[in-house]
Design an enzyme around this catalytic site. Structure first.
Site, PDB file in Angstrom:
ATOM      1  N   ASP A  65       0.878  -1.170   0.000  1.00  0.00           N
ATOM      2  CA  ASP A  65       0.000   0.000   0.000  1.00  0.00           C
ATOM      3  C   ASP A  65       0.917   1.220   0.000  1.00  0.00           C
ATOM      4  OD1 ASP A  65      -1.680   2.132   0.488  1.00  0.00           O
ATOM      5  OD2 ASP A  65      -2.754   1.170   2.147  1.00  0.00           O
ATOM      6  N   SER A 123      -1.017  12.562 -15.223  1.00  0.00           N
ATOM      7  CA  SER A 123      -2.268  12.590 -15.979  1.00  0.00           C
ATOM      8  C   SER A 123      -2.354  13.926 -16.691  1.00  0.00           C
ATOM      9  CB  SER A 123      -3.454  12.445 -15.010  1.00  0.00           C
ATOM     10  OG  SER A 123      -4.674  12.784 -15.640  1.00  0.00           O
ATOM     11  N   TYR A 143      -8.185  15.199  -7.533  1.00  0.00           N
ATOM     12  CA  TYR A 143      -7.300  14.412  -8.397  1.00  0.00           C
ATOM     13  C   TYR A 143      -6.279  15.312  -9.085  1.00  0.00           C
ATOM     14  CZ  TYR A 143      -5.963  10.975 -11.955  1.00  0.00           C
ATOM     15  OH  TYR A 143      -5.261  10.118 -12.771  1.00  0.00           O
ATOM     16  N   ALA A 186      -5.166  18.167  -8.095  1.00  0.00           N
ATOM     17  CA  ALA A 186      -4.197  18.660  -7.121  1.00  0.00           C
ATOM     18  C   ALA A 186      -3.071  17.645  -6.923  1.00  0.00           C
ATOM     19  CB  ALA A 186      -4.883  18.949  -5.789  1.00  0.00           C
ATOM     20  N   LYS A 240      -2.062  15.372  -9.028  1.00  0.00           N
ATOM     21  CA  LYS A 240      -1.275  15.193 -10.245  1.00  0.00           C
ATOM     22  C   LYS A 240      -0.448  16.444 -10.577  1.00  0.00           C
ATOM     23  CE  LYS A 240      -2.463  10.951 -11.040  1.00  0.00           C
ATOM     24  NZ  LYS A 240      -1.468   9.861 -10.946  1.00  0.00           N
TER      25      LYS A 240
END
Length: 272
Positions: free
Chosen positions: A64, A143, A156, A158, A160
Site C-alpha cells: 500500500d 495525468s 485528483y 491537485a 497530479k
C-alpha cells in the site's frame, strides 16, 4: 553476460501497471526482473505468472503506497532479492471525481494525496540511492489532469499537479547523477480507474464522469510509457489534445477551460 535489469512497478496488479509489466517481460525476457507492487496479492500473482511465462524473473510484494514503511519495505525486498534497482515506475494511484461544493468531509482529499503524491515520493526516496548507483530511471505516471484543470477533478488534479512539480524539480536535481526522470501524462485510458475512484462522499464512484469515447487502449498507453522510459525522455504527453492544450493554456486559457468542461459528462458538470 548482460546484467539483469531490475524494474519496480507500483500499481501493477491490473490496468496500465500490469500491461507495463507484461510489455517489459516480452521485450526483456530473462534479462529483466520485475518487482510487482500493489495491494492485491492474488492479482499480482496472476500478472507475475504471465511475466514469468515470457521469461522474466518476478518478485511479488503486496504494498500500500499510502503507507511510508511499506514503500521502504518494497525497495528493501527488491534489493535483497536482486541486488540493484535500475528503474522505478511510480504508477500506483487512485482517481476521484466530485464537485468541490458537494464534498462534505475533506478527509478523502488527504487520503488521495497520500496515495498519488506521497506514495510516489516515498518510493522514490527509498529507491534513490540504488537508482543513483545504477544511473537508472524514474517514471512518474501523472495525468493530463496534472497539466490542465478539469471541473470535478479538484482533488485528483491537485495530486497530479503536485506530482508534476515534484518530479520536474527532481529531474534537475538528478541530472548530473545520471538518473533520468520521465513524467507521463495519459489522457482517458480504457481502464476501470475512474469507476474505482472517490465520489463526493468519499465512497467508490462506480461510474466514470468523463466522456470515454475514443479512450486510449491500455496497450498503447503502456507502450508509450515504456518507450519514454527507455529513451529517457522528460515528458510523455499522450494525446494530440493534451499536447495542444499545454500550449493553448498560455495563448488562450479561456478556450482550454471550455475544452476541459466539454470533456465531462453533462450530469457531472457544475450547475449554471
Amino acid at each position: 553476460m548482460t546484467e539483469l535489469r531490475v524494474v519496480i512497478i507500483t500499481g501493477s496488479s491490473d490496468g496500465i501497471g500490469a500491461e507495463i509489466a507484461r510489455q517489459l517481460a516480452a521485450g526483456g525476457g530473462a534479462g529483466v526482473a520485475l518487482v510487482l507492487a500493489a495491494r492485491n496479492r492474488a492479482a499480482l500473482e496472476t500478472v507475475a505468472g504471465a511475466c514469468s511465462a515470457l521469461g522474466a524473473q518476478t518478485l511479488v510484494v503486496p504494498t500500500d503506497v499510502g503507507v511510508q514503511q511499506q514503500c521502504r519495505d518494497l525497495v528493501a525486498q527488491a534489493v535483497a532479492r536482486f541486488g540493484r534497482i535500475d528503474a522505478l515506475i511510480n504508477n500506483a494511484g487512485r482517481s476521484a471525481h466530485a464537485l468541490f461544493e458537494d464534498v462534505q468531509d475533506l478527509a478523502w482529499y488527504e487520503e488521495l494525496m497520500r496515495i498519488n503524491l506521497w506514495g510516489s515520493v516515498w518510493c522514490t526516496h527509498a529507491a534513490l540511492p540504488h537508482l543513483k548507483a545504477s544511473r537508472g530511471s524514474i517514471v512518474a505516471v501523472s495525468s493530463l489532469a496534472g497539466l490542465v484543470g478539469v471541473p470535478g477533478r479538484t482533488a485528483y488534479g491537485a495530486t497530479k499537479f503536485a506530482m508534476t512539480g515534484f518530479f520536474e524539480a527532481l529531474r534537475v536535481e538528478l541530472k548530473d547523477a545520471g538518473v533520468s526522470v520521465t513524467t507521463a501524462y495519459p489522457g482517458v485510458v480504457a481502464t476501470m480507474i475512474r469507476h474505482h475512484g472517490f465520489n463526493a462522499a468519499g465512497a467508490q464512484a462506480g461510474v466514470s464522469s468523463l466522456k470515454e469515447e475514443g479512450a486510449m487502449s491500455v496497450e498503447e498507453c503502456a507502450r508509450l510509457i515504456v518507450d519514454g522510459m527507455n529513451r529517457r525522455r522528460r515528458d510523455v504527453v499522450m494525446t494530440a489534445k493534451g499536447k495542444i492544450g499545454r500550449f493553448l493554456k498560455l495563448l488562450a486559457p479561456g478556450l482550454v477551460d471550455r475544452l476541459a468542461l466539454a470533456a465531462v459528462k453533462d450530469e457531472a458538470k457544475p450547475a449554471r
